[in-house]
Design an enzyme around this catalytic site. Structure first.
Site, PDB file in Angstrom:
ATOM      1  N   GLU A  44       0.832  -1.204   0.000  1.00 25.90           N
ATOM      2  CA  GLU A  44       0.000   0.000   0.000  1.00 25.90           C
ATOM      3  C   GLU A  44       0.865   1.252   0.000  1.00 25.90           C
ATOM      4  OE1 GLU A  44      -3.813   1.987   2.371  1.00 25.90           O
ATOM      5  OE2 GLU A  44      -2.571   0.514   3.422  1.00 25.90           O
ATOM      6  N   LYS A 114      -9.994   2.042  -2.695  1.00 21.85           N
ATOM      7  CA  LYS A 114     -10.254   1.648  -1.300  1.00 21.85           C
ATOM      8  C   LYS A 114     -11.663   2.071  -0.886  1.00 21.85           C
ATOM      9  CE  LYS A 114      -7.769   1.770   3.130  1.00 21.85           C
ATOM     10  NZ  LYS A 114      -6.562   2.343   3.762  1.00 21.85           N
ATOM     11  N   CYS A 155      -6.022  -2.729   2.765  1.00 20.44           N
ATOM     12  CA  CYS A 155      -5.805  -2.544   4.200  1.00 20.44           C
ATOM     13  C   CYS A 155      -7.085  -2.609   5.038  1.00 20.44           C
ATOM     14  CB  CYS A 155      -5.048  -1.233   4.442  1.00 20.44           C
ATOM     15  SG  CYS A 155      -4.275  -1.160   6.080  1.00 20.44           S
TER      16      CYS A 155
END
Length: 278
Positions: A44, A114, A155
């Site tokens: 990331e 995301k 994440c």
């Protein structure tokens, strides 16, 4: 489907500039290819400091920007599938934390923005608010290597079991989460979340972190790992820059689905998971 797939997980260190970070990634992508990897995964925010004040300064269009162009070029040169970790994307006035995937001809196969933004406040330990500058994504993203279908998250997304379950409904046998976890929740939740998502959905799960650098504003946890459909950790990095190489047995997903058939035993007459956007 081929019997196995060689995967490289690159836990990369941050560099002083965006250009140096890209160059460092390219060096390690080449090393991974030299070791036979066909699928290579970056961490990331690999080309930018993980900071709300830096996202805008380092953001670029995808796939027109310099990071995307460099990754597309090396993917085509080496004939690999390259998951570009994530980096800040700019579209109009909006910023996203985006994971692009490039194919063996350098083509953009898909990109994932995301969906669940990292907003956390543990006083004295870690406070971060991605939503102060980033816009959440609105859809899922998948790509295939031969018959292996792979889903993407970033994440914080892995904390939401429903998201990975939706990918399982779409037929994914692997999930990839580029992830810059923090050193406080990392020891508590990192392995647990990777193993739980793998076990619950009987799939391979890769969590790919940046290397730890205690001098930065936000310190990443490290400990990149790969889990199998039994929920076992196949390999794990430590804290510094490191490359993990693993051969994953693609027959394992079908074997475990036959031996422990929980996916076919779900009670749709009692409860249901519904994907509204794809």
């Amino acid at each position: 489907m081929s019997a196995s797939l060689k995967v490289a997980l690159l836990q990369l260190k941050g560099c002083p500039s965006k250009q140096e970070s890209i160059a460092n990634a390219i060096v390690h992508i080449r090393l991974a290819k030299d070791r036979g990897a066909r699928l290579i995964i970056l961490p990331e925010c690999f080309n930018s400091p993980y900071s709300v004040s830096e996202f805008g300064r380092n953001a670029e269009a995808i796939p027109q920007g310099e990071t995307s162009q460099a990754l597309a070029k090396v993917a085509a040169e080496l004939g690999i599938y390259l998951v570009g970790g994530s980096y800040p994307e700019k579209e109009g006035t909006k910023l996203y934390n985006t994971c692009p995937v490039f194919g063996p001809q350098g083509q953009l196969l898909c990109k994932y923005r995301k969906m669940h933004l990292f907003d956390m406040d543990i006083p004295g330990k870690c406070t971060f608010r991605e939503s102060s500058v980033l816009t959440p994504g609105e859809g899922l993203a998948t790509f295939t290597i031969d018959s292996l279908k792979i889903g993407l998250g970033i994440c914080w997304d892995k904390r939401f079991a429903e998201l990975t379950a939706c990918y399982r409904q779409l037929g994914c046998d692997m999930m990839i989460f580029p992830s810059a976890f923090d050193p406080y929740t990392g020891p508590l939740h990192w392995d647990l979340l990777g193993r739980a998502r793998a076990l619950d959905n009987q799939m391979f799960v890769a969590l790919v972190s940046p290397a730890r650098d205690p001098t930065t504003e936000y310190v990443a946890y490290g400990y990149t790992l790969l889990c199998d459909p039994w929920g076992r950790v196949l390999c794990r990095a430590k804290e510094e820059q490191e490359m993990l190489i693993a051969d994953i047995d693609l027959s394992m997903c079908e074997q475990i689905k036959g031996q422990i058939p929980v996916l076919s035993q779900k009670r749709a007459d009692v409860y249901e998971l519904k994907l509204k956007k794809c």
